[in-house]
Design a protein around this motif. Sequence first.
Motif, PDB file in Angstrom:
ATOM      1  N   THR A   6      -9.384  -0.323 -12.273  1.00 32.97           N
ATOM      2  CA  THR A   6      -8.218  -1.197 -12.437  1.00 32.97           C
ATOM      3  C   THR A   6      -8.193  -2.340 -11.420  1.00 32.97           C
ATOM      4  O   THR A   6      -7.280  -3.161 -11.436  1.00 32.97           O
ATOM      5  N   TYR A  37       2.758   5.506  -0.165  1.00 31.64           N
ATOM      6  CA  TYR A  37       3.478   4.723  -1.157  1.00 31.64           C
ATOM      7  C   TYR A  37       2.567   4.009  -2.161  1.00 31.64           C
ATOM      8  O   TYR A  37       3.058   3.339  -3.060  1.00 31.64           O
ATOM      9  N   CYS A  38       1.264   4.126  -2.016  1.00 33.16           N
ATOM     10  CA  CYS A  38       0.351   3.427  -2.927  1.00 33.16           C
ATOM     11  C   CYS A  38       0.421   4.062  -4.316  1.00 33.16           C
ATOM     12  O   CYS A  38       0.132   5.233  -4.482  1.00 33.16           O
ATOM     13  N   PRO A  39       0.821   3.288  -5.340  1.00 29.78           N
ATOM     14  CA  PRO A  39       0.910   3.881  -6.681  1.00 29.78           C
ATOM     15  C   PRO A  39      -0.461   4.110  -7.311  1.00 29.78           C
ATOM     16  O   PRO A  39      -0.563   4.749  -8.348  1.00 29.78           O
ATOM     17  N   ASP A  40      -1.502   3.557  -6.711  1.00 31.00           N
ATOM     18  CA  ASP A  40      -2.826   3.634  -7.321  1.00 31.00           C
ATOM     19  C   ASP A  40      -3.846   4.413  -6.508  1.00 31.00           C
ATOM     20  O   ASP A  40      -5.038   4.296  -6.762  1.00 31.00           O
ATOM     21  N   MET A  41      -3.369   5.202  -5.577  1.00 34.03           N
ATOM     22  CA  MET A  41      -4.256   6.039  -4.773  1.00 34.03           C
ATOM     23  C   MET A  41      -5.456   5.213  -4.276  1.00 34.03           C
ATOM     24  O   MET A  41      -6.600   5.596  -4.427  1.00 34.03           O
ATOM     25  N   TYR A  70      -9.866   0.073  -7.423  1.00 36.33           N
ATOM     26  CA  TYR A  70      -8.663   0.509  -8.148  1.00 36.33           C
ATOM     27  C   TYR A  70      -7.402  -0.238  -7.748  1.00 36.33           C
ATOM     28  O   TYR A  70      -6.438  -0.250  -8.497  1.00 36.33           O
ATOM     29  N   LYS A  93      -4.485  -2.553  -7.500  1.00 34.17           N
ATOM     30  CA  LYS A  93      -3.999  -3.555  -8.445  1.00 34.17           C
ATOM     31  C   LYS A  93      -3.316  -4.722  -7.723  1.00 34.17           C
ATOM     32  O   LYS A  93      -2.810  -5.636  -8.364  1.00 34.17           O
TER      33      LYS A  93
END
Lengths: 312, 98
Positions: free
Chosen positions: B26, B50-54, B71, B73
Amino acid sequence: MTTKPLRLKELAKGEDRFAHGHRMCAGCGAPIVVKQVLMATDYPIIASNATGCLEVSSCIQQFTAWKIPWIHSAFENAAATISGVETMYRSLVKQGKIEEQNVKFVSFAGDGGTYDIGFQSLSGAMERGHDMMYICYDNGAYMNTGIQRSSATPFGANTTTCPAGDAIPGKLQHRKDLTRIMAAHGIPYVAQASPANWMDLMKKVQKAFEIKGPKFLNVIAPCNRGWRTKTDDAITLAKIAFETCYWPLFEIENGVTKITSKPKEKKPLVDFLKPQGRFKHMFAPENEWMLVQAQEYVDAQWERLLKDEAAG
Amino acid sequence: MSKKFWEELPQGSVVLEAGSSAKFKTGSWRSMRPRWIEENCIQCMFCWMYCPDMSVKVTEEGKRADFDFEYCKGCGICALECPGKKGNKAIVMEGEGN
């Protein structure tokens, strides 16, 4: 199993049970909620997921972000699905076909799949007393299908099915107080949490997993597309929601209400409304009554919660 | 990943490989790019939490490493939540391709 210590440095060494490469929008609050829930425990988890942003973006044919057994059910039956899985598991253990492994059953759904469409199956599963946890990530509208209003949409919000214009100034109804409705089911544990207060959220998840019976967790999940905000402020907005008492953090354990974290100073609701484009029209001079009404509603809810806590 | 047709898919379209979304990069979605300034980093790990995309890498010792740009974004949550050191942020957002 002993409860996992919640120290960031220790947690960071562990493996995520929700993988990167999922296709939620940049800056979405929902994957933060999921990762925190799954990180809070080492128990094996089986999850069901109602249709919604999280479902369609986390599992696209051949690609799944989940590292746990996960079932996609329809919009209306995530709770029924996981209650069936839980019953089958208990039956197989009883028959001696599988060993008891302390498996925990979780259902994830958005506010549309919880407050509206999935409500009957959720209410039924809670009444039947299944050993499961239902987690609602509340972003306050049907974001997946294009920001239509749900019964979780706050008063005044501009959505595509209650657009602010000449006829109406956004949504005219207040949101459904689902957390309290779930508590009225008389289930052992109901709580409200926020990904910005990660320690509080994870403690609630840990506590819920140690309780047998149905549990319900309502978590705020900011959505920058639907809330008309920037991509970077999901956590900041969740924090402001807590500070303005729009989204208080509390738990109701066996009917006893406890506010788990109180803001040092209760901020005015406009702090929460102002950064969001969906409330922009409320700041027009002719719509000032809306700001007053929205604040009054939040104040009344907060007062009621304080009273409930005092009553024990 | 090559496309599979219905004859090759498992029954019920079950996905048999856990976490296979990692094959979908992504990072190409990004228009803003976070830059990690190590000397301002206090290792609070908020960005990781807090990273939504690991997409914040962690070393074996549990220390923060650089971003996973395959990954990330570029949402910027990490930069906004970063407390930094003495008012200097350890993560800043920059335009992709600048």
